[in-house]
Design a protein around this motif. Structure first.
Motif, mmCIF file in Angstrom:
data_model
loop_
_atom_site.group_PDB
_atom_site.id
_atom_site.type_symbol
_atom_site.label_atom_id
_atom_site.label_comp_id
_atom_site.label_asym_id
_atom_site.label_seq_id
_atom_site.Cartn_x
_atom_site.Cartn_y
_atom_site.Cartn_z
ATOM 1 N N GLN A 113 0.820 -1.220 0.000
ATOM 2 C CA GLN A 113 0.000 0.000 0.000
ATOM 3 C C GLN A 113 0.855 1.273 0.000
ATOM 4 O O GLN A 113 0.321 2.370 0.118
ATOM 5 N N LYS A 114 2.167 1.064 -0.129
ATOM 6 C CA LYS A 114 3.112 2.189 -0.176
ATOM 7 C C LYS A 114 3.014 3.080 1.068
ATOM 8 O O LYS A 114 3.084 4.320 0.980
ATOM 9 N N LYS A 115 2.828 2.444 2.213
ATOM 10 C CA LYS A 115 2.805 3.172 3.478
ATOM 11 C C LYS A 115 4.232 3.374 3.986
ATOM 12 O O LYS A 115 5.152 2.639 3.618
ATOM 13 N N SER A 116 4.409 4.339 4.836
ATOM 14 C CA SER A 116 5.750 4.657 5.327
ATOM 15 C C SER A 116 6.133 3.929 6.611
ATOM 16 O O SER A 116 7.314 3.899 6.984
ATOM 17 N N GLN A 117 5.167 3.323 7.299
ATOM 18 C CA GLN A 117 5.468 2.674 8.571
ATOM 19 C C GLN A 117 6.360 1.444 8.369
ATOM 20 O O GLN A 117 6.261 0.734 7.373
ATOM 21 N N LYS A 118 7.205 1.204 9.369
ATOM 22 C CA LYS A 118 8.101 0.058 9.359
ATOM 23 C C LYS A 118 7.739 -0.894 10.500
ATOM 24 O O LYS A 118 7.231 -0.463 11.535
ATOM 25 N N VAL A 119 8.030 -2.179 10.301
ATOM 26 C CA VAL A 119 7.763 -3.188 11.328
ATOM 27 C C VAL A 119 9.093 -3.810 11.745
ATOM 28 O O VAL A 119 9.873 -4.250 10.895
ATOM 29 N N LEU A 120 9.347 -3.830 13.049
ATOM 30 C CA LEU A 120 10.597 -4.375 13.575
ATOM 31 C C LEU A 120 10.322 -5.435 14.633
ATOM 32 O O LEU A 120 9.340 -5.359 15.374
ATOM 33 N N HIS A 121 11.198 -6.423 14.709
ATOM 34 C CA HIS A 121 11.146 -7.397 15.804
ATOM 35 C C HIS A 121 11.694 -6.725 17.054
ATOM 36 O O HIS A 121 12.635 -5.911 16.985
ATOM 37 N N ILE A 122 11.162 -7.055 18.193
ATOM 38 C CA ILE A 122 11.579 -6.400 19.435
ATOM 39 C C ILE A 122 13.073 -6.548 19.691
ATOM 40 O O ILE A 122 13.709 -5.653 20.262
ATOM 41 N N ALA A 123 13.677 -7.648 19.252
ATOM 42 C CA ALA A 123 15.119 -7.836 19.448
ATOM 43 C C ALA A 123 15.913 -6.766 18.723
ATOM 44 O O ALA A 123 16.976 -6.348 19.204
ATOM 45 N N GLU A 124 15.418 -6.307 17.582
ATOM 46 C CA GLU A 124 16.123 -5.284 16.817
ATOM 47 C C GLU A 124 16.162 -3.956 17.592
ATOM 48 O O GLU A 124 17.135 -3.209 17.499
ATOM 49 N N LEU A 125 15.103 -3.658 18.322
ATOM 50 C CA LEU A 125 15.090 -2.442 19.133
ATOM 51 C C LEU A 125 15.993 -2.588 20.347
ATOM 52 O O LEU A 125 16.742 -1.670 20.695
ATOM 53 N N LEU A 126 15.933 -3.746 20.997
ATOM 54 C CA LEU A 126 16.735 -3.961 22.205
ATOM 55 C C LEU A 126 18.230 -3.960 21.901
ATOM 56 O O LEU A 126 19.042 -3.600 22.755
ATOM 57 N N ALA A 127 18.579 -4.348 20.695
ATOM 58 C CA ALA A 127 19.990 -4.381 20.312
ATOM 59 C C ALA A 127 20.514 -3.012 19.894
ATOM 60 O O ALA A 127 21.719 -2.824 19.722
ATOM 61 N N ASN A 128 19.603 -2.057 19.736
ATOM 62 C CA ASN A 128 19.974 -0.730 19.261
ATOM 63 C C ASN A 128 20.308 0.181 20.454
ATOM 64 O O ASN A 128 19.415 0.713 21.099
#
Length: 243
Positions: A226-241
């Protein structure tokens, strides 16, 4: 003494989102545990189980049991659906098998979902992670309903610096993936996904956090189409950041 855990990485992460696996290992090591990866592991058997092909599912489950029986320590899985498969469906698969049932139950007792292990076993909710902006959390069905896990991921997200947590409207609604369900009932699946995307837009959060890669790919695919701008991340990706 350093605790050792066995990582069950899941098919989707291994083949399609390896960066999530790298983030999981990074977070676990930051938590002070030694991560081992039994090389013989493969699919947990959930697709066959959900499709009613229990004979095939049992073969896969037997292989998984053999692989992890030879390794010691808790089994950590960054997926509510795969963790629920081993914890609940393996004992169901072998309910009438006196040889395999005890082995399935023993494996189930050692198995933990990723956020559950971090919070409820290790007692860690703050990894010094930082992520700027609004984020919203989607509760996957197997994690919330199958395992009853809701507090651990929320506790971890609450400690991410610079992040503003906004509630996702109707966050307990299924995204429509459901593995085999989305194949057998594509029209219903698409309608559920459309409603989920509408709720994401209502939240006004540019980032959606999930604990299951199936949900990540399904929601992310819908947003992309749908050409939306939102991104989906796994929680591990946030915790590692921790930048």
């Amino acid at each position: 003494m350093t605790q050792t855990v066995q990582l069950f990485i899941t098919c989707l992460i291994d083949t399609l989102r390896p960066q999530i696996g790298e983030a999981v290992v990074s977070v676990l090591e930051r938590a002070g545990v030694k991560v081992e990866f039994p090389k013989g592991q493969t699919c947990c058997g959930q697709p066959a189980f959900n499709a009613g092909m229990w004979k095939n599912a049992r073969k896969t489950a037997e292989h998984t049991i053999r692989v992890f029986e030879s390794a010691t320590g808790p089994i950590v899985i960054p997926s509510g659906s795969c963790a629920a498969m081993i914890r609940h469906s393996y004992p169901e698969l072998f309910a009438d098998d006196p040889k395999w049932l005890p082995r399935a139950q023993a494996l189930a007792e050692r198995t933990y979902e990723f956020t559950e292990f971090l919070v409820d076993v290790l007692g860690i909710t703050d990894f010094g992670a930082s992520f700027p902006g609004k984020i919203t959390y989607h509760s996957s069905c197997h994690l919330l309903r199958g395992l009853g896990i809701d507090r651990p991921p929320r506790a971890l997200l609450a400690n991410i610096r610079n992040a503003e947590i906004v509630e996702l409207p109707h966050q307990e609604d299924c995204c429509g993936f459901g593995g085999v369900f989305s194949v057998k009932h594509p029209e219903i699946s698409a309608a559920m996904l459309e409603r989920k995307i509408e709720n994401i837009e209502t939240s006004e959060a540019p980032t959606v956090v999930v604990c299951d890669t199936g949900c990540l790919m399904h929601i992310g695919g819908g947003l992309h189409r749908q050409k939306k701008s939102q991104k989906v991340l796994h929680i591990a990706e946030l915790l590692a950041n921790n930048a």
